[in-house]
Each structure stands twice: as C-alpha cells, then as structure tokens.
Design a protein around this motif. Sequence first.
Motif, PDB file in Angstrom:
ATOM      1  N   PRO A   1      17.643 -17.760 -21.704  1.00  0.00           N
ATOM      2  CA  PRO A   1      16.884 -18.769 -22.468  1.00  0.00           C
ATOM      3  C   PRO A   1      17.742 -19.545 -23.464  1.00  0.00           C
ATOM      4  O   PRO A   1      17.463 -20.710 -23.745  1.00  0.00           O
ATOM      5  N   ILE A   2      18.796 -18.927 -23.992  1.00  0.00           N
ATOM      6  CA  ILE A   2      19.700 -19.662 -24.882  1.00  0.00           C
ATOM      7  C   ILE A   2      20.352 -20.815 -24.119  1.00  0.00           C
ATOM      8  O   ILE A   2      20.388 -21.966 -24.586  1.00  0.00           O
ATOM      9  N   LEU A   3      20.862 -20.516 -22.921  1.00  0.00           N
ATOM     10  CA  LEU A   3      21.558 -21.531 -22.128  1.00  0.00           C
ATOM     11  C   LEU A   3      20.618 -22.638 -21.651  1.00  0.00           C
ATOM     12  O   LEU A   3      21.007 -23.808 -21.572  1.00  0.00           O
ATOM     13  N   THR A   4      19.363 -22.275 -21.331  1.00  0.00           N
ATOM     14  CA  THR A   4      18.431 -23.289 -20.810  1.00  0.00           C
ATOM     15  C   THR A   4      17.712 -24.040 -21.929  1.00  0.00           C
ATOM     16  O   THR A   4      17.650 -25.268 -21.925  1.00  0.00           O
ATOM     17  N   ASP A   5      17.188 -23.306 -22.905  1.00  0.00           N
ATOM     18  CA  ASP A   5      16.339 -23.919 -23.933  1.00  0.00           C
ATOM     19  C   ASP A   5      17.123 -24.554 -25.078  1.00  0.00           C
ATOM     20  O   ASP A   5      16.644 -25.495 -25.717  1.00  0.00           O
ATOM     21  N   ILE A   6      18.311 -24.021 -25.362  1.00  0.00           N
ATOM     22  CA  ILE A   6      19.070 -24.522 -26.509  1.00  0.00           C
ATOM     23  C   ILE A   6      20.257 -25.378 -26.069  1.00  0.00           C
ATOM     24  O   ILE A   6      20.442 -26.496 -26.537  1.00  0.00           O
ATOM     25  N   THR A   7      21.077 -24.830 -25.135  1.00  0.00           N
ATOM     26  CA  THR A   7      22.254 -25.576 -24.693  1.00  0.00           C
ATOM     27  C   THR A   7      21.891 -26.676 -23.706  1.00  0.00           C
ATOM     28  O   THR A   7      22.616 -27.670 -23.584  1.00  0.00           O
ATOM     29  N   GLY A   8      20.777 -26.491 -22.972  1.00  0.00           N
ATOM     30  CA  GLY A   8      20.299 -27.560 -22.086  1.00  0.00           C
ATOM     31  C   GLY A   8      20.749 -27.466 -20.643  1.00  0.00           C
ATOM     32  O   GLY A   8      20.639 -28.438 -19.887  1.00  0.00           O
ATOM     33  N   PHE A   9      21.227 -26.284 -20.209  1.00  0.00           N
ATOM     34  CA  PHE A   9      21.590 -26.107 -18.805  1.00  0.00           C
ATOM     35  C   PHE A   9      20.336 -25.898 -17.946  1.00  0.00           C
ATOM     36  O   PHE A   9      19.301 -25.448 -18.444  1.00  0.00           O
ATOM     37  N   SER A  10      20.441 -26.205 -16.659  1.00  0.00           N
ATOM     38  CA  SER A  10      19.370 -25.870 -15.727  1.00  0.00           C
ATOM     39  C   SER A  10      19.395 -24.366 -15.488  1.00  0.00           C
ATOM     40  O   SER A  10      20.398 -23.690 -15.753  1.00  0.00           O
TER      41      SER A  10
ATOM     42  N   ILE B   1      26.827 -23.634 -29.575  1.00  0.00           N
ATOM     43  CA  ILE B   1      25.608 -23.362 -28.818  1.00  0.00           C
ATOM     44  C   ILE B   1      24.887 -24.636 -28.349  1.00  0.00           C
ATOM     45  O   ILE B   1      24.128 -24.611 -27.383  1.00  0.00           O
ATOM     46  N   GLY B   2      25.145 -25.776 -29.015  1.00  0.00           N
ATOM     47  CA  GLY B   2      24.514 -27.023 -28.605  1.00  0.00           C
ATOM     48  C   GLY B   2      25.361 -27.877 -27.683  1.00  0.00           C
ATOM     49  O   GLY B   2      24.923 -28.923 -27.215  1.00  0.00           O
TER      50      GLY B   2
ATOM     51  N   ALA C   1      29.872 -28.217 -22.712  1.00  0.00           N
ATOM     52  CA  ALA C   1      31.286 -28.030 -22.370  1.00  0.00           C
ATOM     53  C   ALA C   1      31.898 -26.875 -23.164  1.00  0.00           C
ATOM     54  O   ALA C   1      32.581 -26.007 -22.599  1.00  0.00           O
ATOM     55  N   MET C   2      31.647 -26.847 -24.482  1.00  0.00           N
ATOM     56  CA  MET C   2      32.208 -25.792 -25.319  1.00  0.00           C
ATOM     57  C   MET C   2      31.588 -24.430 -25.002  1.00  0.00           C
ATOM     58  O   MET C   2      32.253 -23.396 -25.061  1.00  0.00           O
ATOM     59  N   MET C   3      30.314 -24.439 -24.628  1.00  0.00           N
ATOM     60  CA  MET C   3      29.623 -23.179 -24.346  1.00  0.00           C
ATOM     61  C   MET C   3      30.198 -22.499 -23.101  1.00  0.00           C
ATOM     62  O   MET C   3      30.286 -21.269 -23.049  1.00  0.00           O
ATOM     63  N   VAL C   4      30.587 -23.278 -22.111  1.00  0.00           N
ATOM     64  CA  VAL C   4      31.210 -22.703 -20.905  1.00  0.00           C
ATOM     65  C   VAL C   4      32.487 -21.959 -21.287  1.00  0.00           C
ATOM     66  O   VAL C   4      32.734 -20.828 -20.856  1.00  0.00           O
ATOM     67  N   VAL C   5      33.310 -22.592 -22.130  1.00  0.00           N
ATOM     68  CA  VAL C   5      34.567 -21.985 -22.573  1.00  0.00           C
ATOM     69  C   VAL C   5      34.295 -20.727 -23.397  1.00  0.00           C
ATOM     70  O   VAL C   5      34.884 -19.666 -23.170  1.00  0.00           O
ATOM     71  N   MET C   6      33.377 -20.854 -24.358  1.00  0.00           N
ATOM     72  CA  MET C   6      33.104 -19.729 -25.259  1.00  0.00           C
ATOM     73  C   MET C   6      32.466 -18.559 -24.527  1.00  0.00           C
ATOM     74  O   MET C   6      32.682 -17.394 -24.891  1.00  0.00           O
ATOM     75  N   LEU C   7      31.694 -18.844 -23.488  1.00  0.00           N
ATOM     76  CA  LEU C   7      31.052 -17.774 -22.726  1.00  0.00           C
ATOM     77  C   LEU C   7      32.107 -16.900 -22.055  1.00  0.00           C
ATOM     78  O   LEU C   7      31.980 -15.668 -22.018  1.00  0.00           O
ATOM     79  N   PHE C   8      33.159 -17.547 -21.541  1.00  0.00           N
ATOM     80  CA  PHE C   8      34.229 -16.788 -20.894  1.00  0.00           C
ATOM     81  C   PHE C   8      34.995 -15.955 -21.931  1.00  0.00           C
ATOM     82  O   PHE C   8      35.236 -14.754 -21.739  1.00  0.00           O
ATOM     83  N   VAL C   9      35.370 -16.592 -23.050  1.00  0.00           N
ATOM     84  CA  VAL C   9      36.123 -15.879 -24.097  1.00  0.00           C
ATOM     85  C   VAL C   9      35.293 -14.710 -24.638  1.00  0.00           C
ATOM     86  O   VAL C   9      35.819 -13.613 -24.874  1.00  0.00           O
TER      87      VAL C   9
ATOM     88  N   SER D   1      11.628 -13.457 -32.166  1.00  0.00           N
ATOM     89  CA  SER D   1      10.221 -13.479 -32.595  1.00  0.00           C
ATOM     90  C   SER D   1      10.027 -14.308 -33.850  1.00  0.00           C
ATOM     91  O   SER D   1       8.927 -14.775 -34.130  1.00  0.00           O
ATOM     92  N   ARG D   2      11.117 -14.515 -34.600  1.00  0.00           N
ATOM     93  CA  ARG D   2      11.050 -15.326 -35.818  1.00  0.00           C
ATOM     94  C   ARG D   2      11.660 -16.707 -35.602  1.00  0.00           C
ATOM     95  O   ARG D   2      12.051 -17.379 -36.561  1.00  0.00           O
ATOM     96  N   HIS D   3      11.762 -17.089 -34.311  1.00  0.00           N
ATOM     97  CA  HIS D   3      12.265 -18.410 -33.918  1.00  0.00           C
ATOM     98  C   HIS D   3      13.698 -18.634 -34.390  1.00  0.00           C
ATOM     99  O   HIS D   3      14.064 -19.740 -34.809  1.00  0.00           O
ATOM    100  N   LEU D   4      14.509 -17.574 -34.327  1.00  0.00           N
ATOM    101  CA  LEU D   4      15.909 -17.666 -34.754  1.00  0.00           C
ATOM    102  C   LEU D   4      16.866 -17.385 -33.590  1.00  0.00           C
ATOM    103  O   LEU D   4      17.981 -16.906 -33.797  1.00  0.00           O
ATOM    104  N   MET D   5      16.434 -17.699 -32.367  1.00  0.00           N
ATOM    105  CA  MET D   5      17.257 -17.387 -31.197  1.00  0.00           C
ATOM    106  C   MET D   5      18.632 -18.043 -31.282  1.00  0.00           C
ATOM    107  O   MET D   5      19.649 -17.430 -30.927  1.00  0.00           O
ATOM    108  N   ALA D   6      18.702 -19.270 -31.759  1.00  0.00           N
ATOM    109  CA  ALA D   6      19.983 -19.979 -31.852  1.00  0.00           C
ATOM    110  C   ALA D   6      20.941 -19.314 -32.839  1.00  0.00           C
ATOM    111  O   ALA D   6      22.155 -19.521 -32.779  1.00  0.00           O
ATOM    112  N   SER D   7      20.393 -18.505 -33.748  1.00  0.00           N
ATOM    113  CA  SER D   7      21.226 -17.832 -34.753  1.00  0.00           C
ATOM    114  C   SER D   7      21.617 -16.415 -34.346  1.00  0.00           C
ATOM    115  O   SER D   7      22.345 -15.738 -35.089  1.00  0.00           O
ATOM    116  N   SER D   8      21.149 -15.963 -33.184  1.00  0.00           N
ATOM    117  CA  SER D   8      21.406 -14.574 -32.791  1.00  0.00           C
ATOM    118  C   SER D   8      22.895 -14.218 -32.691  1.00  0.00           C
ATOM    119  O   SER D   8      23.259 -13.067 -32.975  1.00  0.00           O
TER     120      SER D   8
END
Length: 400
Positions: A235-244, A297-298, A301-309, A364-371
């Motif tokens: 859900p982070i990748l789809t709802d926040i980063t915007g990937f399919s 997280i937004g 391009a950067m998220m792909v790199v950071m996911l690997f690291v 649950s407190r709508h802080l998923m982007a801060s996890s």
Amino acid sequence: MTTSSPVAGKMPPGVLSLAVGAFAIGVTEFIVVGILPSIAKDLHISIESAGSLVSLYALALAIGTPLLVIALSRLPRKLALLGLMTVFLAGNLLAALSHTFELLLVGRVITAVTHGTFFAIGATVAANLVPKAQAGRAISVMFAGLTLAMVIGVPLGSFLGNLMGWRLPFFAVAALAALGLAAMARWLPAGLVQGAGGKAATQLAALGSGPILTMMAVTVFGFGSSFAAFTFITPILTDITGFSSTMASALLIVFGAATFVGNLGGGYLTSHYGWQKALRLMLFLLAATQVGVALAIGSQAMMVVMLFVWGVFAFGLSPALQAGMLATAERYTPKAVDFASGLNISAFNLGISLGSMLGALMVSRHLMASSPWAGVAASLLALLPLAWLARRNRALRLAH
C-alpha cells in the motif's frame, strides 16, 4: 567439530546442502501470503481466518523452536537435521492434502516448529564446518537459501498456486525438502558431534543470562526495525508513491534480490571485521537508509533505488546477528549454544511481530507515510544493547 579449511571462495558441500533445506523452508514460510485468497475461497473461510496461517506460523515458530532445540540436544547434529527435514516434508504433505482449514493449520504449525529448529541447529553446524574466521560467511551461505526463496521461490510459487491451485506450492516444497534431505544425507559429515546440551535445566538457564537476553534485544530491535514499514510496503508503493499494483509486485522482487545480496555481503563483513563491528556499521547504515526511504517515499525513481539499498541492509544484518548469538553463547552459556541459537531465531520472529504491530498502529492513525521513521528509531535503539554487550566482553577479556 571443524573440517579442514575450504578452498578460498568455496564452501564445503555440507554448508550448501543446508542452503538447499533453507530454500525449501523459506518458500513454505512466505508462500501463504501470495495464495491466501485461493485458500480462503477453496476452504470456505474468511480472508481474516486464512491470515492466521501466517500469524500462528510465526507464533508456533517463536515458542516451539527453543523447546524443540532442548528436546533434540542429545542427538548427533546430522541425525537431528535429517529428522527435522523429514518432519518438515511430512508437514507440507499434510498441508497439501488437507481438505479442512484445521488440518491445514496443523500442517503449518508442524512446519513452523521444524523451521526454527532447523535454522538454530543448522547455523551452529554451518559455523563448525569451516574455520572460525569463516563462520559468518558459512552462516550467510546457509541463510542465502532463505533469501533466495524470497527472490525466486515465493513469486514463482504464488504465480503457479493462483494459476493451478493452492496445493501445488505445498507439493513443490515437499519435493524441495526431499532434495534437501538427500543432499544433507550425502554431504553432511557423519562425525558431527551431538549438541553440547546437557540437562534441560542447564539450557533453560540461558534465559537468565544477561548477555544472551541482550543479544536477543539487538536482534529484536535491529532486524525488526524494517517491518514497521515493510509489512505495509505494497500500500505504501501504490497509495503513496503512486505505482500500479503490478509494478509494486515487481518491486518486491527487487527487494528480494537485494536481500540476497545483503545476506552474502553481511556474511563477508562479519567474517572480515567480526560480528560486533559488522553490526555497528550495518545498523547505522540501515538507520540512514530508512531515513532515505522516508524522504524518497513520494518519488518513484528514488524509491526504486532506496528499496534495493534497504533490502541490502535489512537482511545484511542476519549473519552477524546469528554469529553474534553463537559467539555470545559460546562465551557465557557454552552448554546451551544450540538453545541460544534457537532463542535468536525466536527473536527474529519477535522483531517481525513487534515491527508489524508498530506499523499497524501508525497506519491506524493515518501515519503510514511516516512508518520508516519508526524503523530509524528501532535500528538506532539496537545500538544500545550492542554497546553494553561490547563493554561486557571487553571487561571479561581484561579480567582474563
């Protein structure tokens, strides 16, 4: 027992046979997540009930592992590992042939308990098959089977399970277990001594050892730190980063490949710098990486790199954490080394559970982007018990 020195760059075939078993176990642990809807539909249960196949697996692993390690402490190590793989094979066949949810759950619990015990005993065996300086690398090769399962086994098993029925992956894992059983029977040395177990009370005393509990805390906070965010990575990748959703699934393969690289790299660092220095370095880098994930997280391009690291450092900890527990047990509880190894396997799963719970609380407190920030705090927190243990070890060396 330590065999003769392996050729540089190569591992004894006994270590590789353990990696085959670890691959089968890795597939069965993670495969259920990809086929939960198929299981729920076929067995006429809710998706929430099917989810207990994951949570109860982790619970059975965490509780059952130390107890089974004690039960097997008097057996020769090769016999114990062959027995565990045989029961693991039977548990997967039971799961594959089950026509009720209850029977499937029993099969899962059986495989969970053998899973943890296999890694607890297998890690000590892998370490003893090579010279002491190569112990971290040998453990990482064994654990590479587990991480390779995340890269290849789980995506392939999920695809086939959803295409041809959820039972197929369980039959496939049973076949892999048979392969691992044959490899261990052939390549593990027959002269592996029984565990230095002694009485159950002697081993249970490890639960009262400050250094053992401290090493467990390093594992819980360090390894568990990534799971506050990783549990909700889709859900982070789809709802926040915007990937399919399709791209998000593909990126999980990227993360899986990174865990494989990280595991081998962590083994190299552990063997060359010692587990304490390796852990300090990787915990700092993991904290910095999760800061990067939070800031990127937004950005796709950067998220792909950071996911690997992130995958590299999240799982690069594993060999050092396990080598650290073995070294700590050999120093402070020498008659309970396998039991302490089992406690650390439990600590890995306790870390996953606590990290997931913390992430769920934030979601649950709508802080998923801060996890990811929770992961930063947890990985830095792991440095405190590590520092205490380092001081304790130094004081002990000076005293002698």
